[in-house]
Design a protein around this motif. Structure first.
Motif, PDB file in Angstrom:
ATOM      1  N   VAL A  99       0.848  -1.207   0.000  1.00 54.12           N
ATOM      2  CA  VAL A  99       0.000   0.000   0.000  1.00 54.12           C
ATOM      3  C   VAL A  99       0.878   1.250   0.000  1.00 54.12           C
ATOM      4  O   VAL A  99       0.601   2.217  -0.727  1.00 54.12           O
ATOM      5  N   LEU A 100       1.948   1.250   0.801  1.00 58.13           N
ATOM      6  CA  LEU A 100       2.859   2.389   0.827  1.00 58.13           C
ATOM      7  C   LEU A 100       3.527   2.583  -0.535  1.00 58.13           C
ATOM      8  O   LEU A 100       3.705   3.718  -0.986  1.00 58.13           O
ATOM      9  N   LEU A 101       3.898   1.486  -1.197  1.00 61.04           N
ATOM     10  CA  LEU A 101       4.476   1.591  -2.542  1.00 61.04           C
ATOM     11  C   LEU A 101       3.505   2.265  -3.491  1.00 61.04           C
ATOM     12  O   LEU A 101       3.904   3.119  -4.293  1.00 61.04           O
ATOM     13  N   ARG A 102       2.229   1.910  -3.413  1.00 61.49           N
ATOM     14  CA  ARG A 102       1.226   2.555  -4.259  1.00 61.49           C
ATOM     15  C   ARG A 102       1.140   4.043  -3.952  1.00 61.49           C
ATOM     16  O   ARG A 102       1.081   4.875  -4.873  1.00 61.49           O
ATOM     17  N   VAL A 103       1.106   4.396  -2.686  1.00 60.08           N
ATOM     18  CA  VAL A 103       1.028   5.811  -2.318  1.00 60.08           C
ATOM     19  C   VAL A 103       2.219   6.573  -2.886  1.00 60.08           C
ATOM     20  O   VAL A 103       2.071   7.662  -3.457  1.00 60.08           O
ATOM     21  N   LEU A 104       3.416   6.018  -2.739  1.00 62.87           N
ATOM     22  CA  LEU A 104       4.620   6.697  -3.230  1.00 62.87           C
ATOM     23  C   LEU A 104       4.603   6.857  -4.746  1.00 62.87           C
ATOM     24  O   LEU A 104       4.981   7.911  -5.275  1.00 62.87           O
ATOM     25  N   LEU A 105       4.162   5.822  -5.456  1.00 58.51           N
ATOM     26  CA  LEU A 105       4.108   5.912  -6.917  1.00 58.51           C
ATOM     27  C   LEU A 105       3.073   6.936  -7.368  1.00 58.51           C
ATOM     28  O   LEU A 105       3.308   7.687  -8.325  1.00 58.51           O
ATOM     29  N   VAL A 106       1.931   6.990  -6.689  1.00 54.79           N
ATOM     30  CA  VAL A 106       0.904   7.981  -7.049  1.00 54.79           C
ATOM     31  C   VAL A 106       1.411   9.392  -6.777  1.00 54.79           C
ATOM     32  O   VAL A 106       1.250  10.301  -7.607  1.00 54.79           O
ATOM     33  N   LEU A 107       2.030   9.598  -5.619  1.00 56.81           N
ATOM     34  CA  LEU A 107       2.568  10.924  -5.302  1.00 56.81           C
ATOM     35  C   LEU A 107       3.673  11.313  -6.276  1.00 56.81           C
ATOM     36  O   LEU A 107       3.749  12.476  -6.724  1.00 56.81           O
ATOM     37  N   ALA A 108       4.529  10.344  -6.618  1.00 59.90           N
ATOM     38  CA  ALA A 108       5.592  10.638  -7.584  1.00 59.90           C
ATOM     39  C   ALA A 108       5.013  10.986  -8.941  1.00 59.90           C
ATOM     40  O   ALA A 108       5.491  11.907  -9.629  1.00 59.90           O
ATOM     41  N   THR A 109       3.956  10.285  -9.349  1.00 57.34           N
ATOM     42  CA  THR A 109       3.326  10.558 -10.644  1.00 57.34           C
ATOM     43  C   THR A 109       2.759  11.961 -10.685  1.00 57.34           C
ATOM     44  O   THR A 109       3.000  12.729 -11.633  1.00 57.34           O
ATOM     45  N   PHE A 110       2.010  12.345  -9.648  1.00 57.67           N
ATOM     46  CA  PHE A 110       1.415  13.681  -9.652  1.00 57.67           C
ATOM     47  C   PHE A 110       2.478  14.754  -9.421  1.00 57.67           C
ATOM     48  O   PHE A 110       2.313  15.896  -9.872  1.00 57.67           O
TER      49      PHE A 110
END
Length: 844
Positions: free
Chosen positions: A84-95
């Motif tokens: 879940v943390l990996l998903r959060v980091l990837l989403v934040l990095a994308t935006f």
């Protein structure tokens, strides 16, 4: 203003992180984790399936090998929380990359925050934990690099080659990144001939365009060469997944392959409309057309309209464009209006804070673990603890979770790999079995299936195979909880004393017992099962049995509901406990439970409090079409609470609308319960019985009304008819009818034999009848003690209690079960019998 703008952007990114902090619902996660594990174990990319017992050895192309390895490593090190943390980091990095791509002289922080919110809402249901998340990030990076190069901020694009080399190993959707590059190359290539088609203030030169085209060629070649070298299927394996989006069969059975829907995907449509408006207004403003962005927007927009799985890719493409165009108009409107801009920013900050808090509180998936509706961990643990035999047949959504939990120790029947489990297998095997098509038993025999793991109460509907297995003698219910149920082949668990026999229960439907023997068997099953696996469903069945028996005390005094209640079952539990407390006249607590329930039935029940004061139905908030049914239901609650006069008034409200014999009978019964023996009760009871002469319940009410009017002979005839007409499966009403007949006989002099006969029949049908103490007293006074002794043996036999009690019943007495029952019946009836002595031969 800059500080407020920075806060606004930061909060928009925080909101993206909050939305990403959701429980894992991806059914493909287990497949990726086990592929990653296998690659590291075997030091090669696998070519064949080893995860299933139905497709073992079949070609299984892998096109996301590095992404699978990464997910396996994160899961192994940090578990679901790490994923879940990996998903959060990837989403934040994308935006974050999209923010950089949106930056310009006129960029509005308010506009960016607005489009981030729209974009996050559009992609929230599709943010599954799988390699696709890497594609969002790398697509944003690609768009940023090409935008920077076109604007002259970057002299070279060679870094793009490294991006695609990495991206192609993580996820095969890098192919859509190549499509984006092609849009840029085509658009800016045309702009070298026609400057009005450029998306940049300074048109691209031919030399820079050739550099861009060369990068496209190399970015295509390098991943293909890597795939040819690394993958067993070579480069063609990368293109396998392109055939599934938009495919008629898979679009019908897989949610993410469905076309966009305006109601469900409204955020996407709003974003699409604003992006198109931005392209058009830019063309009008600059008297030109941004061909590159226009092509990309059109391509990814059409793909998203056709298949919602492309919506996240579309959001990445359109967000920088929409932000830039909105910023131009916002800048023009706010020029010279700093106070308005500050107010707008403050409103945006407040709105984002509220939206983030609201989302956190209302998102049913908010969390950092696994969604147990998709990952039935309790069922998995049960399978592991009790060594449930395989092979398995299961709902497809459990395939990946089974692999995630068990690995190769329990091969699956099917999982989400479309290349391995093709359309033919799904139609002819999986859906045929799941839907219970003719020959389903032969299919299960063909695959050697010993266990069925199925969905319970799933939004997709009941798996029909479950109802067929329940009706078949070859299968037994071994497990159920709030989300899953498990049937096991009887021959595979023969002699297994450790498994609770759950066949008396149905995890899907509500079974109303048709005899006291069945009721007792259901209770014995629940008492054995609940300590093994507590679930809201098990307690729900127990409460419905208590409500059937009208044992309001047990329901009303139950505490600790929070440990078993789910959001879905709260209306039932709190609503029923409110009914129970109202029946016991604990009105304040009843109102509190009804408020917690929040159901329509509970809200209408709250109106009973005002009805007790002024007999007005105006505060009940019941729809016109529901009033007759609801009035009758609420009148029954009033009867339970000994508010019989009020119940009669409410039955009258229903009767005035329906003129139904049921409501007429309800009025008569309520008046009789209130002790009001008048012409109204008799007339209404006669009307109901005349409308339905074969209705035993109506005949019983008429018998009571006639007895109250002093017409004893007619009353006896009607009470006898009631005992004959009430169906045998309504054993409680039938027992009560015999009991009332016995009590009627007891008022007649010289009717001892009739009293004993009717009373004994009442106790045999249901020893728990409400009128038990009155009946036992009447039987004893009529000299029926010997008959009472006889039926004690019969009751023990019928209820499966045996003649004598064993050690497990030692807490109840000395060991003679019939004597124990008789002692209790007599004590309840007000007699003072001697305590039974232990039998000489002892219990067994």
């Amino acid at each position: 203003m800059r500080i407020l703008g920075g806060m606004l952007v930061a909060l928009a990114l925080v909101f993206a992180g909050v939305v990403s902090m959701r429980d894992i619902v991806s059914t493909d996660l287990g497949v990726h984790v086990r592929i990653g594990e296998r690659i590291l174990t075997e030091a090669s990319v696998p070519a064949n399936d080893t995860f299933s017992h139905t497709a073992r050895g079949r070609s299984a192309g892998v096109d996301q090998w590095a992404g699978s390895i990464l997910l396996y490593l994160v899961d192994g090190a940090f578990g679901p929380q790490g994923l879940v943390l990996l998903r959060v980091l990837l989403v934040l990095a994308t935006f974050g990359v999209l923010l950089a791509a949106s930056r310009g002289k006129e960029t509005s922080e308010f506009g960016f925050a607005l489009f981030v919110v729209l974009g996050v809402l559009a992609i929230a249901p599709l943010l599954l934990v799988r390699p696709f998340l890497f594609s969002l990030f790398f697509l944003a990076v690609t768009a940023y690099l090409f935008r920077s190069y076109g604007e002259g901020k970057r002299d070279s694009l060679w870094i793009v080659l490294l991006v695609f080399a990495i991206w192609s190993t993580l996820d095969s959707r890098f192919l859509y990144g190549l499509a984006l590059l092609a849009c840029f190359v085509i658009g800016e290539g045309a702009a070298t001939r026609f400057a009005a088609l450029s998306g940049f203030e300074k048109p691209m030169t031919a030399g820079r365009w050739r550099h861009m085209a060369l990068v496209l060629v190399l970015a295509t070649a390098i991943p293909l060469l890597l795939a040819q070298w690394m993958l067993p299927g070579g480069a063609p394996a990368l293109f396998a997944t392109l055939q599934y989006p938009g495919h008629p069969f898979f679009s019908a059975v897989i949610d993410e392959y469905q076309p966009a829907d305006f109601v469900r995907d409204r955020a996407f449509f709003v974003l699409f409309g604003l992006a198109l408006a931005g392209v058009i207004t830019r063309s009008l403003r600059r008297r030109g057309f941004d061909l590159a962005n226009g092509l990309a927007l059109l391509l990814f927009g059409l793909l998203a309209l056709r298949t919602i799985s492309f919506i996240p890719l579309f959001v990445v493409i359109c967000l920088p464009l929409a932000t830039r165009e909105s910023s131009f108009w916002l800048d023009r409107w706010l020029r010279g209006r700093s106070a308005v801009g500050a107010a707008l920013s403050l409103a945006g900050i407040a709105g984002l804070v509220w939206l983030g808090l609201w989302w956190r509180g209302h998102d049913p998936l908010h969390g950092r673990g696994l969604d147990e509706r998709i990952y039935p961990l309790q069922a998995f643990r049960f399978m592991e603890e009790y060594d449930i035999p395989g092979p398995l047949f299961h709902a497809e959504q459990y395939g990946g979770p089974l692999l995630w939990y068990f690995g190769n120790t329990r091969p699956v029947f099917i999982d989400g790999r479309l290349g391995v489990f093709d359309e033919a297998f799904r139609r002819e095997a999986y859906f045929a079995i799941l839907g219970g098509a003719p020959g389903w038993e032969h299919q299960l025999d063909h695959f050697g299936i010993n266990t069925l793991l199925l969905r319970r109460g799933n939004a997709a509907g009941r798996d029909r195979i479950g109802s067929l297995a329940r009706e078949s003698d070859a299968w037994t219910l071994a497990y159920f909880d709030d989300v899953a149920m498990m049937y096991v082949r009887r021959s595979a668990v023969a002699g297994r004393d450790d498994l609770v026999n759950l066949d008396m229960l149905d995890p899907e439907l509500d079974i109303t017992p048709t005899s006291v023997q069945q009721e007792l068997a259901m209770w014995q099953t629940l008492e054995a099962w609940i300590p093994v696996r507590k679930s809201a469903r098990a307690y729900e069945i127990a409460w419905k049995l208590l409500a059937h028996r009208e044992d309001w005390w047990q329901i009303a005094t139950t505490s600790g509901l929070a440990s078993i209640v789910t959001p879905e079952t709260a209306p039932f539990f709190y609503g029923l406990r409110g009914d129970a407390r109202f029946s016991l006249r604990r009105f304040v607590w009843a109102g509190s439970d009804w408020m917690k329930s929040g159901s329509l039935a509970a809200r209408s029940a709250i109106g009973l409090f005002s009805f007790l004061d002024d007999r007005s139905v105006n505060d009940m908030a019941i729809g016109i079409e529901d009033r007759p049914r609801e009035y009758a239901r609420l009148a029954s609650l009033l009867l339970n609470a000994d508010e019989s006069v009020a119940a009669a008034d409410l039955f009258r409200e229903a009767y005035a609308i329906t003129r139904s014999p049921y409501d007429a009978n309800g009025i008569a019964w309520a008046l009789l319960e209130a002790g009001i023996a008048g012409d109204e009760a008799l007339v209404l009871a006669q009307e109901a019985a005349a409308a339905e002469p074969g209705n035993g319940w109506f005949r019983g009410t008429l018998g009571r009304a006639l007895a109250a009017a002093g017409r004893e002979a007619e009353a006896e005839a009607e009470l006898v008819r009631a005992t004959q007409l009430i169906p045998a499966d309504d054993y409680m009403a039938r027992s009560k009818a015999h009991a009332r007949l016995a009590l009627h006989y007891s008022t007649q002099g010289g009717r001892e034999a009739d009293v004993v006969k009717a009373g004994i029949e009442a106790l045999l049908v249901d020893a728990k009848t409400w009128l038990r103490t009155d009946v036992v007293r009447a039987v004893m006074n009529a000299g029926g003690e010997s008959e009472l002794d006889r039926i004690m043996e019969q009751l023990c036999y019928d209820l499966g209690l045996g003649t004598h009690m064993g050690p497990e019943h030692a807490h109840m007495g000395h060991g003679d079960m019939p004597a124990e029952l008789k002692y209790r019946l007599l004590t309840d009836a007000g007699f003072d019998p001697p305590f039974p002595e232990a039998p000489a031969h002892g219990g067994h």
